[in-house]
Design an enzyme around this catalytic site. Sequence first.
Site, mmCIF file in Angstrom:
data_model
loop_
_atom_site.group_PDB
_atom_site.id
_atom_site.type_symbol
_atom_site.label_atom_id
_atom_site.label_comp_id
_atom_site.label_asym_id
_atom_site.label_seq_id
_atom_site.Cartn_x
_atom_site.Cartn_y
_atom_site.Cartn_z
ATOM 1 N N ASN A 242 -1.650 19.144 20.820
ATOM 2 C CA ASN A 242 -2.307 18.248 21.774
ATOM 3 C C ASN A 242 -2.857 18.949 23.015
ATOM 4 O O ASN A 242 -3.865 18.533 23.572
ATOM 5 C CB ASN A 242 -1.362 17.114 22.187
ATOM 6 C CG ASN A 242 -1.124 16.160 21.038
ATOM 7 O OD1 ASN A 242 -1.961 15.994 20.161
ATOM 8 N ND2 ASN A 242 0.048 15.540 21.019
ATOM 9 N N HIS B 238 8.114 24.694 23.190
ATOM 10 C CA HIS B 238 6.814 24.137 23.565
ATOM 11 C C HIS B 238 6.316 24.707 24.894
ATOM 12 O O HIS B 238 5.126 24.655 25.183
ATOM 13 C CB HIS B 238 6.950 22.614 23.657
ATOM 14 C CG HIS B 238 5.727 21.851 23.260
ATOM 15 N ND1 HIS B 238 4.802 22.289 22.340
ATOM 16 C CD2 HIS B 238 5.268 20.627 23.676
ATOM 17 C CE1 HIS B 238 3.842 21.382 22.200
ATOM 18 N NE2 HIS B 238 4.105 20.378 23.005
ATOM 19 N N ASP C 17 2.317 27.735 22.131
ATOM 20 C CA ASP C 17 3.293 27.815 21.033
ATOM 21 C C ASP C 17 2.599 27.456 19.721
ATOM 22 O O ASP C 17 1.698 26.631 19.715
ATOM 23 C CB ASP C 17 4.466 26.861 21.293
ATOM 24 C CG ASP C 17 4.036 25.407 21.429
ATOM 25 O OD1 ASP C 17 3.256 25.105 22.351
ATOM 26 O OD2 ASP C 17 4.456 24.565 20.615
ATOM 27 N N ASN D 17 -0.590 16.918 26.982
ATOM 28 C CA ASN D 17 -1.708 16.171 26.392
ATOM 29 C C ASN D 17 -2.953 16.115 27.273
ATOM 30 O O ASN D 17 -4.018 15.751 26.794
ATOM 31 C CB ASN D 17 -1.264 14.742 26.043
ATOM 32 C CG ASN D 17 -0.166 14.737 25.001
ATOM 33 O OD1 ASN D 17 0.292 15.776 24.553
ATOM 34 N ND2 ASN D 17 0.263 13.555 24.621
#
Length: 191
Positions: free
Chosen positions: A112, A20, A91, A66
């Site tokens: 997100n 991530h 990613d 986020n």
Amino acid sequence: MKFLIVGLGNVGNEYAHTRHNIGFDVVNAFVLKHGGSFRTDRLAYVAEAKWKGKMFICICPTTYMNLSGKAVKYWMDKEKIPVANTLTIVDDLALPLEKIRVRPGGSDAGHNGLKSIAELLGTAEYPKLRFGIGNNYPKGLQAEFVLSKWKKEEEPLVKLKIDASVEAIEVFAAQGLTAAMNQLNNKIFSL
């Protein structure tokens, strides 16, 4: 010519070098190659790099994934960088590990960080470099997969793709988005 290069990821040691956080790793590699260094600033780790008469403002948002859009919007406005001169490195589960895709825009695909940026910019049409991380995980374990570290056997390929992504940032700045797309989008990376 000024560019905003955005690496998406999460702050904290537990997230370092996970799938991530590949955006952070690519931007770090770019800054290192061009002799910059990061400082902690408003909403992000920020570094400046110069290359071929171009100035790069490189950010790794410290807002957590986020809320990435807050950092992107702040630094675009502060540095007066148009959306066309931004590149967000992210990613991508939908792409196999052997692929990188450069796109002028497109949906957040459930990511997100991209969703937050689109909300704050008011558009999904901003340049992205999608770094394929594959989707080799059991049903229901997507979160654990994206937050996991690379497998030992994946690391050489990831390093190769990080170097290719750094080069793509340079091509994007020097020759434009289409040239970066042509260089990467049909390439299959292998060792």
